[in-house]
Design an enzyme around this catalytic site. Structure first.
Site, PDB file in Angstrom:
ATOM      1  CB  SER A 145      72.293  40.338  27.011  1.00  0.00           C
ATOM      2  OG  SER A 145      72.146  39.017  26.529  1.00  0.00           O
ATOM      3  CE1 TYR A 170      67.328  40.039  28.866  1.00  0.00           C
ATOM      4  CE2 TYR A 170      68.656  38.817  27.288  1.00  0.00           C
ATOM      5  CZ  TYR A 170      68.529  39.445  28.508  1.00  0.00           C
ATOM      6  OH  TYR A 170      69.596  39.482  29.376  1.00  0.00           O
TER       7      TYR A 170
END
Length: 353
Positions: A145, A170
């Site tokens: 990501s 995350y």
């Protein structure tokens, strides 16, 4: 040994056989689109998904139904963090290659439920790595990501930059995936490639993403929440470009970099069969411009509610995609006007709005 060189997909075709590809998160946004592309070119796809309720299960079921129309698709339901189920999946299906798109997504939700990210993104990912090692998978491609860039402010983000200051769990879990993958590439020579996705949008998208939330709110006459008072830029990347990048990377298994210098290491390459790439549009867009384009497409003016920057969020993202372009001869380029138009057309048809 089944591991192949960078020309191995062509070798599959010369032999008259396609690959068997395991796609985790197959009922997800990127997973469905990627699986469809693989099926359309003749590959066998084994889809693995828990069909959890993080967002509307009916949307996941509708995506899955599209895949089940293809004879080459097999679906297995399960959780990545279930070690025995994941090991059984690999032992029974024996994929040639793996695309790991299953994860607990969302920056803000990681603040509310951190354990979900440890289970799915850390425990689940090591189970994937173990499965790849056990059946000698030719190439593991996995979703990282843009969030890994965290507190970095140098733009555009480059894969050659250090990413040691995450600002959400995350992001930390995705950075951990890259480190775990390198370990398996080094110790067991499992070829791995991590793809840092930048703000993916398009038809069949996730309901917790901005474009989906904005469209639903505008059509319902409700306010849209605009964080950091609109002072945000994102490298919005259309789903078809993401899928093209994923598949091109899949077809070129990671190889050791002969120029890798351990005295001055490049974080994106290695003496092991390991690579990391950005996949982004390389065209950061002001959030308010994104809203303007959506308003024009819907023919409705949004009620704008400006709020502070949310914890774990960053004001700007921008992908340097030179490494991806050099490696696979492709980089995303779909204009947001075209991408938003396609999303709105899908949304109106799917939800009959």
């Amino acid at each position: 040994m089944r591991r192949c060189s960078a020309t191995s997909y062509a070798a599959h075709l010369v032999k008259g056989v396609q690959m068997r590809v395991l796609v985790t998160g197959a009922a997800g946004f990127i997973g469905m689109h990627t699986s469809l592309r693989l099926l359309e070119r003749g590959d066998e796809v084994v889809g693995y998904d828990s069909l959890d309720a993080y967002y509307d299960p009916a949307l996941k079921a509708a995506r899955l139904a599209r895949l089940e129309e293809h004879a080459g698709f097999t679906f297995v339901r399960g959780h990545l963090e279930d070690r025995e189920a994941t090991a059984r999946l690999f032992a029974e299906q024996r994929p040639d290659r793996v695309i790991n798109l299953a994860a607990q997504a969302g920056v803000r939700y990681s603040i509310e439920d951190p354990h979900a990210y440890v289970d799915a993104n850390l425990v689940g990912f090591v189970n994937i790595l173990e499965g790849c090692r056990a059946v000698d998978v030719e190439h593991l491609v996995y979703a990282s990501s843009s969030s890994v860039y965290g507190a970095n402010t140098k733009l555009p983000y480059s894969v050659a930059d250090a990413v040691d200051h995450p600002v959400s769990l995350y992001a930390a879990s995705k950075k951990a995936n890259e480190l775990m993958a390198h370990t398996y590439s080094h110790l067991f020579r499992v070829p791995t490639t991590g793809l840092r996705f930048f703000t993916v949008y398009g038809p069949w998208g996730r309901p917790d993403m901005a474009l989906f939330l904005f469209t639903k709110a505008i059509l319902c006459g409700e306010p849209i929440r605009i964080f950091n008072h609109g002072r945000m830029r994102r490298d919005f990347t259309y789903i078809d470009d993401i899928v093209e990048g994923v598949i091109r990377v899949l077809d070129r298994p990671a190889e050791p970099d002969p120029t890798f210098d351990p005295d001055d290491p490049d974080p994106s390459t290695s003496s092991a069969p390991y690579r990391v790439f950005n996949i982004g549009n390389d065209q950061p867009t002001e959030l308010l411009r994104y809203v303007d384009v959506l308003e024009a497409e819907l023919g409705i003016e949004a009620i704008r509610k400006f709020e502070d920057l949310q914890p774990g969020d960053v004001p700007a993202t921008w992908a340097d995609v030179d490494a991806l372009r050099d490696a696979v001869g492709f980089a995303p380029a779909t204009p947001i006007e075209e991408g938003v138009r396609r999303f709105v057309a899908w949304y109106r048809e799917f939800y009959r709005r």
